[in-house]
Design an enzyme around this catalytic site. Structure first.
Site, PDB file in Angstrom:
ATOM      1  N   GLY A 127       6.619  -1.661  -5.541  1.00 44.12           N
ATOM      2  CA  GLY A 127       5.680  -1.573  -4.538  1.00 44.12           C
ATOM      3  C   GLY A 127       4.596  -0.513  -4.374  1.00 44.12           C
ATOM      4  O   GLY A 127       4.977   0.442  -5.367  1.00 44.12           O
ATOM      5  N   HIS A 128       3.904  -0.560  -3.455  1.00 45.24           N
ATOM      6  CA  HIS A 128       2.810   0.409  -3.270  1.00 45.24           C
ATOM      7  C   HIS A 128       3.329   1.812  -2.903  1.00 45.24           C
ATOM      8  O   HIS A 128       4.388   1.914  -2.311  1.00 45.24           O
ATOM      9  CB  HIS A 128       1.583  -0.023  -2.454  1.00 45.24           C
ATOM     10  CG  HIS A 128       2.336  -0.404  -0.930  1.00 45.24           C
ATOM     11  ND1 HIS A 128       1.594  -0.833  -0.179  1.00 45.24           N
ATOM     12  CD2 HIS A 128       3.310  -0.054  -0.489  1.00 45.24           C
ATOM     13  CE1 HIS A 128       2.141  -0.918   0.962  1.00 45.24           C
ATOM     14  NE2 HIS A 128       3.506  -0.604   0.645  1.00 45.24           N
ATOM     15  N   ASN A 129       2.530   2.903  -3.404  1.00 42.57           N
ATOM     16  CA  ASN A 129       2.818   4.216  -3.228  1.00 42.57           C
ATOM     17  C   ASN A 129       4.353   4.705  -3.842  1.00 42.57           C
ATOM     18  O   ASN A 129       4.864   5.766  -3.470  1.00 42.57           O
ATOM     19  CB  ASN A 129       3.157   4.652  -1.688  1.00 42.57           C
ATOM     20  CG  ASN A 129       1.629   4.447  -1.110  1.00 42.57           C
ATOM     21  OD1 ASN A 129       1.378   3.422  -0.525  1.00 42.57           O
ATOM     22  ND2 ASN A 129       0.816   5.380  -1.112  1.00 42.57           N
TER      23      ASN A 129
END
Length: 221
Positions: A127-129
């Site tokens: 996922g993001h980050n």
């Protein structure tokens, strides 16, 4: 374009892309704007790399993987899910291998990072980050929710799920089908997977489970 790199049929390369030496870009790949790819990289067919991605040296990305698509981020307004714009980027360091049909999401504001030497199997979702440390192994069907941090030399076995904003320390092993819902300190083996047992016995176990609190009270008395 670097020296001795090969670009095969039906590849799309957008503006301001830099490709290093001795790279092989197989048919039907897409490389978005402002992407940088180092030396000795291989992109197998149908790999999609969205804009503003940085890829180091000696990276292998297998077929149908998607790098830097938008993260899964929404907010509610007037009873509807409204999209949060993702303007960050993805950085993949040297000597990383990414399996087929794997996805690594773009950060919302800063960077999603895969550190050097990490190996990622097929059908993995990051996922993001997220930050994934050095020399880590992610086995097939691992899912890591946004803003989690995975340490160095970690092994997440098949179908491990990691909740958002989780930190997993260095040298951790998580066994297959386990869910990680809280931080894991370094140098441990963790797991909560349920091994397959004979079906009739499992049905008896399921029947007993709701009664366990009552049974425990009787035992305490």
């Amino acid at each position: 374009m670097g020296k001795s790199s090969q670009i095969h049929e039906y590849v799309v390369i957008k503006d301001n892309v830099k490709i290093g030496n001795n790279c092989i870009i197989h048919p039907f790949c897409y490389i978005g704007e402002n992407t940088q790819i180092g030396d000795n990289c291989i992109l197998y067919p149908n790999v999609v790399i969205y804009k503003d991605t940085t890829i180091g040296n000696n990276v292998i990305i297998h077929a149908n993987s998607v790098i830097a698509a938008d993260g899964f981020g929404y907010y509610q307004e007037d009873g509807k899910h409204k999209k949060i714009k993702h303007i960050g980027k993805v950085i993949i360091e040297d000597d990383v291998e990414i399996g087929a049909n794997t996805t690594i999401d773009r950060a919302m504001l800063d960077e999603t990072v895969i550190k050097k030497g990490t190996k990622i199997d097929n059908l993995v979702m990051i996922g993001h980050n997220c930050k994934v440390g050095q020399n880590t192994i992610l086995v097939s069907q691992v899912g890591i929710a946004g803003s989690s941090k995975i340490g160095n030399n970690v092994i997440l076995a098949g179908q491990v799920g990691v909740a958002d904003h989780i930190t997993i320390g260095d040298n951790v092993i998580v066994t297959a089908k386990s869910g990680v819902g809280s931080d894991l300190p370094p140098n441990g083996i963790y797991g909560s997977s349920i091994n397959a047992i004979e079906w009739k016995k499992w049905k008896r176990v399921i029947t007993i489970l709701p009664k366990l609190p009552e049974i425990l009270k009787k035992l305490e008395k």
